[in-house]
Enzyme design. Sequence first.
Site, PDB file in Angstrom:
ATOM      1  N   GLY A 232       0.814  -5.143   1.307  1.00 43.10           N
ATOM      2  CA  GLY A 232      -0.395  -4.932   0.755  1.00 43.10           C
ATOM      3  C   GLY A 232      -0.448  -5.566  -1.034  1.00 43.10           C
TER       4      GLY A 232
ATOM      5  N   GLU B 103      -0.992  -9.375  -0.260  1.00 40.01           N
ATOM      6  CA  GLU B 103      -2.206  -9.004   0.632  1.00 40.01           C
ATOM      7  C   GLU B 103      -3.132  -9.179  -1.208  1.00 40.01           C
ATOM      8  OE1 GLU B 103      -2.273  -6.453   2.656  1.00 40.01           O
ATOM      9  OE2 GLU B 103      -2.271  -7.861   4.942  1.00 40.01           O
TER      10      GLU B 103
ATOM     11  N   GLU C 298       5.161  -4.732   7.223  1.00 38.22           N
ATOM     12  CA  GLU C 298       3.897  -3.810   7.535  1.00 38.22           C
ATOM     13  C   GLU C 298       5.421  -3.558   9.065  1.00 38.22           C
ATOM     14  OE1 GLU C 298       2.509  -5.886   6.057  1.00 38.22           O
ATOM     15  OE2 GLU C 298       1.045  -5.797   5.063  1.00 38.22           O
TER      16      GLU C 298
ATOM     17  N   ALA D  74       0.717  -1.398   0.052  1.00 42.79           N
ATOM     18  CA  ALA D  74      -0.124  -0.117  -0.150  1.00 42.79           C
ATOM     19  C   ALA D  74       0.691   0.957   0.006  1.00 42.79           C
ATOM     20  CB  ALA D  74      -0.943  -0.165   1.448  1.00 42.79           C
TER      21      ALA D  74
HETATM   22  N1  CO8 Z   1       4.640   3.124  -0.803  1.00 43.23           N
HETATM   23  C1  CO8 Z   1       5.048   4.352  -1.371  1.00 43.23           C
HETATM   24  N2  CO8 Z   1       6.186   4.218  -2.067  1.00 43.23           N
HETATM   25  C2  CO8 Z   1       6.881   2.781  -2.168  1.00 43.23           C
HETATM   26  C3  CO8 Z   1       6.510   1.784  -1.714  1.00 43.23           C
HETATM   27  C4  CO8 Z   1       5.235   2.076  -0.855  1.00 43.23           C
HETATM   28  N3  CO8 Z   1       4.713   0.664  -0.676  1.00 43.23           N
HETATM   29  N4  CO8 Z   1       7.816   1.010  -1.929  1.00 43.23           N
HETATM   30  C5  CO8 Z   1       8.328   1.898  -2.420  1.00 43.23           C
HETATM   31  N5  CO8 Z   1       7.828   2.284  -3.158  1.00 43.23           N
HETATM   32  C6  CO8 Z   1       8.555   4.074  -3.489  1.00 43.23           C
HETATM   33  C7  CO8 Z   1      10.362   4.499  -3.445  1.00 43.23           C
HETATM   34  O1  CO8 Z   1       9.557   5.054  -2.147  1.00 43.23           O
HETATM   35  C8  CO8 Z   1      10.882   4.496  -3.995  1.00 43.23           C
HETATM   36  O2  CO8 Z   1       9.697   6.568  -4.906  1.00 43.23           O
HETATM   37  P1  CO8 Z   1      11.171   7.382  -4.706  1.00 43.23           P
HETATM   38  O3  CO8 Z   1      12.647   6.837  -5.668  1.00 43.23           O
HETATM   39  O4  CO8 Z   1      10.587   8.544  -5.119  1.00 43.23           O
HETATM   40  O5  CO8 Z   1      12.153   7.605  -3.703  1.00 43.23           O
HETATM   41  C9  CO8 Z   1      10.281   3.819  -5.579  1.00 43.23           C
HETATM   42  O6  CO8 Z   1       9.036   3.093  -5.075  1.00 43.23           O
HETATM   43  C10 CO8 Z   1      11.733   2.422  -5.025  1.00 43.23           C
HETATM   44  O7  CO8 Z   1      12.030   2.491  -4.454  1.00 43.23           O
HETATM   45  P2  CO8 Z   1      12.818   2.507  -3.481  1.00 43.23           P
HETATM   46  O8  CO8 Z   1      14.272   3.509  -3.743  1.00 43.23           O
HETATM   47  O9  CO8 Z   1      12.842   1.625  -2.385  1.00 43.23           O
HETATM   48  O10 CO8 Z   1      14.224   1.224  -4.271  1.00 43.23           O
HETATM   49  P3  CO8 Z   1      14.760  -0.411  -3.994  1.00 43.23           P
HETATM   50  O11 CO8 Z   1      14.480  -1.749  -4.977  1.00 43.23           O
HETATM   51  O12 CO8 Z   1      15.652   0.568  -3.289  1.00 43.23           O
HETATM   52  O13 CO8 Z   1      13.664  -1.307  -2.764  1.00 43.23           O
HETATM   53  C11 CO8 Z   1      11.438  -2.070  -1.810  1.00 43.23           C
HETATM   54  C12 CO8 Z   1      12.965  -1.588  -2.864  1.00 43.23           C
HETATM   55  C13 CO8 Z   1      12.551  -2.924  -0.896  1.00 43.23           C
HETATM   56  C14 CO8 Z   1      10.440  -3.035  -2.384  1.00 43.23           C
HETATM   57  C15 CO8 Z   1      11.719  -1.261  -1.121  1.00 43.23           C
HETATM   58  O14 CO8 Z   1      10.946  -0.593  -1.852  1.00 43.23           O
HETATM   59  C16 CO8 Z   1      10.888  -1.369  -0.014  1.00 43.23           C
HETATM   60  O15 CO8 Z   1      10.919  -1.574   1.324  1.00 43.23           O
HETATM   61  N6  CO8 Z   1       9.491   0.056   0.071  1.00 43.23           N
HETATM   62  C17 CO8 Z   1       8.149  -0.501   0.943  1.00 43.23           C
HETATM   63  C18 CO8 Z   1       7.831  -1.675   1.200  1.00 43.23           C
HETATM   64  C19 CO8 Z   1       6.683  -2.440   2.322  1.00 43.23           C
HETATM   65  O16 CO8 Z   1       6.940  -1.720   3.603  1.00 43.23           O
HETATM   66  N7  CO8 Z   1       5.632  -2.420   1.980  1.00 43.23           N
HETATM   67  C20 CO8 Z   1       4.452  -2.057   2.860  1.00 43.23           C
HETATM   68  C21 CO8 Z   1       3.567  -1.300   2.783  1.00 43.23           C
HETATM   69  S1  CO8 Z   1       1.915  -1.197   4.126  1.00 43.23           S
HETATM   70  C22 CO8 Z   1       1.474  -1.797   3.188  1.00 43.23           C
HETATM   71  O17 CO8 Z   1       1.422  -2.834   2.490  1.00 43.23           O
HETATM   72  C23 CO8 Z   1      -0.072  -2.071   4.069  1.00 43.23           C
HETATM   73  C24 CO8 Z   1      -1.124  -2.965   4.048  1.00 43.23           C
HETATM   74  C25 CO8 Z   1      -2.156  -2.839   4.581  1.00 43.23           C
HETATM   75  C26 CO8 Z   1      -3.769  -3.162   3.805  1.00 43.23           C
HETATM   76  C27 CO8 Z   1      -4.028  -1.849   2.381  1.00 43.23           C
HETATM   77  C28 CO8 Z   1      -4.796  -0.706   2.915  1.00 43.23           C
HETATM   78  C29 CO8 Z   1      -4.990   0.201   2.174  1.00 43.23           C
END
Ligand code: CO8
Length: 258
Positions: free
Chosen positions: A109, A112, A132, A65
């Site tokens: 998400g 999920e 999360e 998400a």
């Molecule tokens: N949300 C928003 N932006 C994201 C997300 C995300 N989940 N994941 C990645 N991005 C963005 C980054 O901010 C980045 O943007 P920018 O270039 O503008 O800084 C771009 O995508 C590329 O990401 P990275 O530079 O971090 O890329 P890497 O290859 O270094 O890393 C990862 C990839 C490991 C996937 C890393 O991006 C990461 O850890 N992302 C977050 C993963 C995460 O924590 N996911 C869970 C999110 S919470 C959730 O899903 C809750 C669900 C609950 C139900 C949903 C209700 C609506």
Amino acid sequence: MNFELIITETRGRVGLITLNRPKALNALNDQVMDEIGAALDGFEADDGIGAIVITGSEKAFAAGADIGAMAEFSYMDAYKGDYITRNWERVKTCRKPIIAAVAGFALGGGCELAMMCDIIIAADSARFGQPEVKLGILPGAGGTQRLPRAVGKAKAMDLCLTARFMDAAEAEKAGLVSRVVPADKLVDEALAAAETIAGFSLPVVMMIKESVNRAFESSLNEGLLFERRVFHSAFALKDQKEGMAAFVEKRKPEFGHD
Ligand code: CO8
């Protein structure tokens, strides 16, 4: 249908949805989920579609998400806005089968969303996780419920509590994904599986989906009773007559989808 953050296509009897928010690794915000819902509405209403594939990019099915969109949420924003159920539930209520074709990250998400689908086909590059806990929240779209049903308590607890990622081989061994294919073949394999499904009787395919899902909602006896009732009703279908006649006559069935 015109969308900004997804691309929809029709391939034969298959509806293909490609998440298209590459700069955010297909992070799932309200607009993405609204667009997926609208695409599913369109595919469900179309008699020419028998199955649906949802896929992302090579790098990410969906990295979760949208964290930025949630970061400043208050409890009342989440609760009053019915965060999650409002548009995410549409995937669950789709009656036609959905295959998630997952390459790269399927996190939070994203994992999920894949689990809301009926079959997950993974590229060898796929990585699944429920990280999360690292953000100070817990899974909110089924991660604590669908994951243990798919992979058992031990692995679900491990993933949700440690935030570690599971690769495609581990996900297949654990039962989360039905098959693992080379990354460059992912969409073709998923489309081929969907086309196979879409070639069968649509009402029977829908009955199978409904019956298998019942297994997760009821006791064994209730589930068996449900299956028996649905099984009996299949004999009201022209497709049943065609399927069995074709077998007896040693020819390929031509299902009319009713
Ligand atoms: N949300 C928003 N932006 C994201 C997300 C995300 N989940 N994941 C990645 N991005 C963005 C980054 O901010 C980045 O943007 P920018 O270039 O503008 O800084 C771009 O995508 C590329 O990401 P990275 O530079 O971090 O890329 P890497 O290859 O270094 O890393 C990862 C990839 C490991 C996937 C890393 O991006 C990461 O850890 N992302 C977050 C993963 C995460 O924590 N996911 C869970 C999110 S919470 C959730 O899903 C809750 C669900 C609950 C139900 C949903 C209700 C609506």
